[in-house]
Motif scaffolding. Structure first.
Motif, PDB file in Angstrom:
ATOM      1  N   ASP A 243       0.821  -1.211   0.000  1.00 37.80           N
ATOM      2  CA  ASP A 243       0.000   0.000   0.000  1.00 37.80           C
ATOM      3  C   ASP A 243       0.852   1.257   0.000  1.00 37.80           C
ATOM      4  O   ASP A 243       0.478   2.274  -0.595  1.00 37.80           O
ATOM      5  CB  ASP A 243      -0.915   0.017   1.234  1.00 37.80           C
ATOM      6  N   ALA A 290       0.616  -7.418  -8.232  1.00 37.47           N
ATOM      7  CA  ALA A 290      -0.180  -6.723  -9.245  1.00 37.47           C
ATOM      8  C   ALA A 290      -0.062  -5.221  -9.009  1.00 37.47           C
ATOM      9  O   ALA A 290       0.191  -4.776  -7.884  1.00 37.47           O
ATOM     10  CB  ALA A 290      -1.645  -7.157  -9.170  1.00 37.47           C
ATOM     11  N   ILE A 291      -0.227  -4.449 -10.059  1.00 45.63           N
ATOM     12  CA  ILE A 291      -0.184  -2.992  -9.957  1.00 45.63           C
ATOM     13  C   ILE A 291      -1.593  -2.448 -10.108  1.00 45.63           C
ATOM     14  O   ILE A 291      -2.320  -2.812 -11.042  1.00 45.63           O
ATOM     15  CB  ILE A 291       0.734  -2.387 -11.040  1.00 45.63           C
ATOM     16  N   GLU A 292      -1.986  -1.580  -9.172  1.00 49.15           N
ATOM     17  CA  GLU A 292      -3.287  -0.910  -9.237  1.00 49.15           C
ATOM     18  C   GLU A 292      -3.064   0.572  -9.016  1.00 49.15           C
ATOM     19  O   GLU A 292      -2.845   1.016  -7.881  1.00 49.15           O
ATOM     20  CB  GLU A 292      -4.235  -1.483  -8.188  1.00 49.15           C
ATOM     21  N   GLY A 293      -3.092   1.338 -10.096  1.00 50.22           N
ATOM     22  CA  GLY A 293      -2.844   2.773 -10.001  1.00 50.22           C
ATOM     23  C   GLY A 293      -1.434   3.045  -9.537  1.00 50.22           C
ATOM     24  O   GLY A 293      -0.461   2.586 -10.133  1.00 50.22           O
ATOM     25  N   ARG A 297      -0.355  -4.554  -5.263  1.00 47.13           N
ATOM     26  CA  ARG A 297      -1.225  -5.491  -4.556  1.00 47.13           C
ATOM     27  C   ARG A 297      -0.543  -6.845  -4.515  1.00 47.13           C
ATOM     28  O   ARG A 297      -0.029  -7.335  -5.518  1.00 47.13           O
ATOM     29  CB  ARG A 297      -2.582  -5.588  -5.253  1.00 47.13           C
TER      30      ARG A 297
END
Length: 305
Positions: A243, A290-293, A297
């Protein structure tokens, strides 16, 4: 040699445990075993030393974690490639007062059917006490093959000659214990060290590479076989880092560089889709990134029984 098998069997362990303590998988032709060395209680303040405490408190609330202290998981890895059995890090050991739930890897390795005498190589990601302390336990020292090769970065050995704690934020007694443990490790095993500088192939498909950051000689281990990949990332990342990859951990000797290394590894793992294992992610810590923005993640694997 060890078998990749996560199925519990009657009498397969010589001591009783209520939870699983090892997880087996394959990376192509390489057999892999993640072993829990237990947990190490630490103050939560060490999780983020460069942010407002209220921000850390809010994250802890969101993650249903306690505000004052948390259990830091301790994971080590064993890989078999060809005729070589490679131990990656060695946990804390049982010689430190106040940490009764750590130092579990020797008996858990034995319960998995792996003889320490069969280990041909040991890779040390860095020389903090919870990564080399297990090698200082008398029973472990006596059981290791006298010809075992211990791989560690030149920068790490040099750093612990005159270690710099000026950018860390650790509990007060810790630096002295870290310094003493690193010294004892070097005294005990200097004649077995195999020093590398940037990158070294320890066994077919098993490569250790220097990253720096957490310590100047911090390294990660890459497994690659049959088109599959796994990276054991040592202390390059912690749970909060997905995060907030820019939050500094109190045990990082170069926090800014640690953040750059962490983000680089996250991006690399997201691009390749390779598996991630790390020393202090919740056991068995096997997952993908994983990439989120602007955030990352962690995607844990579904356990395979």
């Amino acid at each position: 040699m060890f078998a990749v098998d996560n199925t519990a069997r009657q009498g397969s362990q010589q001591f009783n445990e209520l939870v699983p303590s090892r997880y087996a998988l394959q990376v192509g032709e390489i057999d892999v075993l993640i072993v829990s060395d237990g947990v190490l209680p630490l103050p939560t303040a060490t999780m983020a030393t460069n942010v407002d405490p209220a921000d850390l408190s809010a994250w802890l609330d969101r993650m249903y974690m306690p505000q004052d202290a948390f259990d830091w998981p301790l994971n080590v890895m064993v890989a078999r490639s060809g005729e070589q059995i490679i131990l990656v890090d060695a946990g804390l050991g049982g010689q430190y007062a106040g940490f009764p739930r750590a130092g579990q890897f020797p008996q858990r390795l034995k319960a998995a059917g792996i003889d320490l005498a069969a280990v041909t190589d040991i890779i040390i990601t860095h020389m903090h006490m919870d990564h080399v302390g297990g090698l200082l336990v008398d029973d472990v020292k006596q059981r290791l093959n006298p010809d075992v090769r211990i791989h560690v970065a030149a920068a790490e050995v040099e750093f612990w000659g005159t270690p710099d704690f000026s950018q860390t934020s650790m509990p007060t007694p810790v630096p002295n214990v870290l310094r003493a443990t690193a010294t004892r490790f070097l005294e005990a095993y200097r004649d077995r060290l195999r020093i590398f500088h940037d990158r070294y192939e320890v066994a077919p498909g098993v490569v250790v590479r220097l990253t720096g950051g957490h310590t100047p000689g911090h390294s990660v281990v890459d497994l690659a076989s049959g088109g599959e990949r796994l990276t054991f990332a040592g202390d390059a990342m912690f749970l909060v880092a997905f995060d907030h990859p820019d939050w500094h951990n109190g045990f990082e000797h170069d926090p800014e560089e640690s953040a750059r290394v962490r983000i680089g590894l996250f991006r690399e793992l997201a691009r390749t889709g390779g598996l991630l294992v790390a020393s202090h992610l919740p056991f068995p810590s096997v997952g993908r990134v994983a990439i989120e923005g602007e955030a990352f993640r962690w995607v844990p694997v579904i356990w395979d029984f």
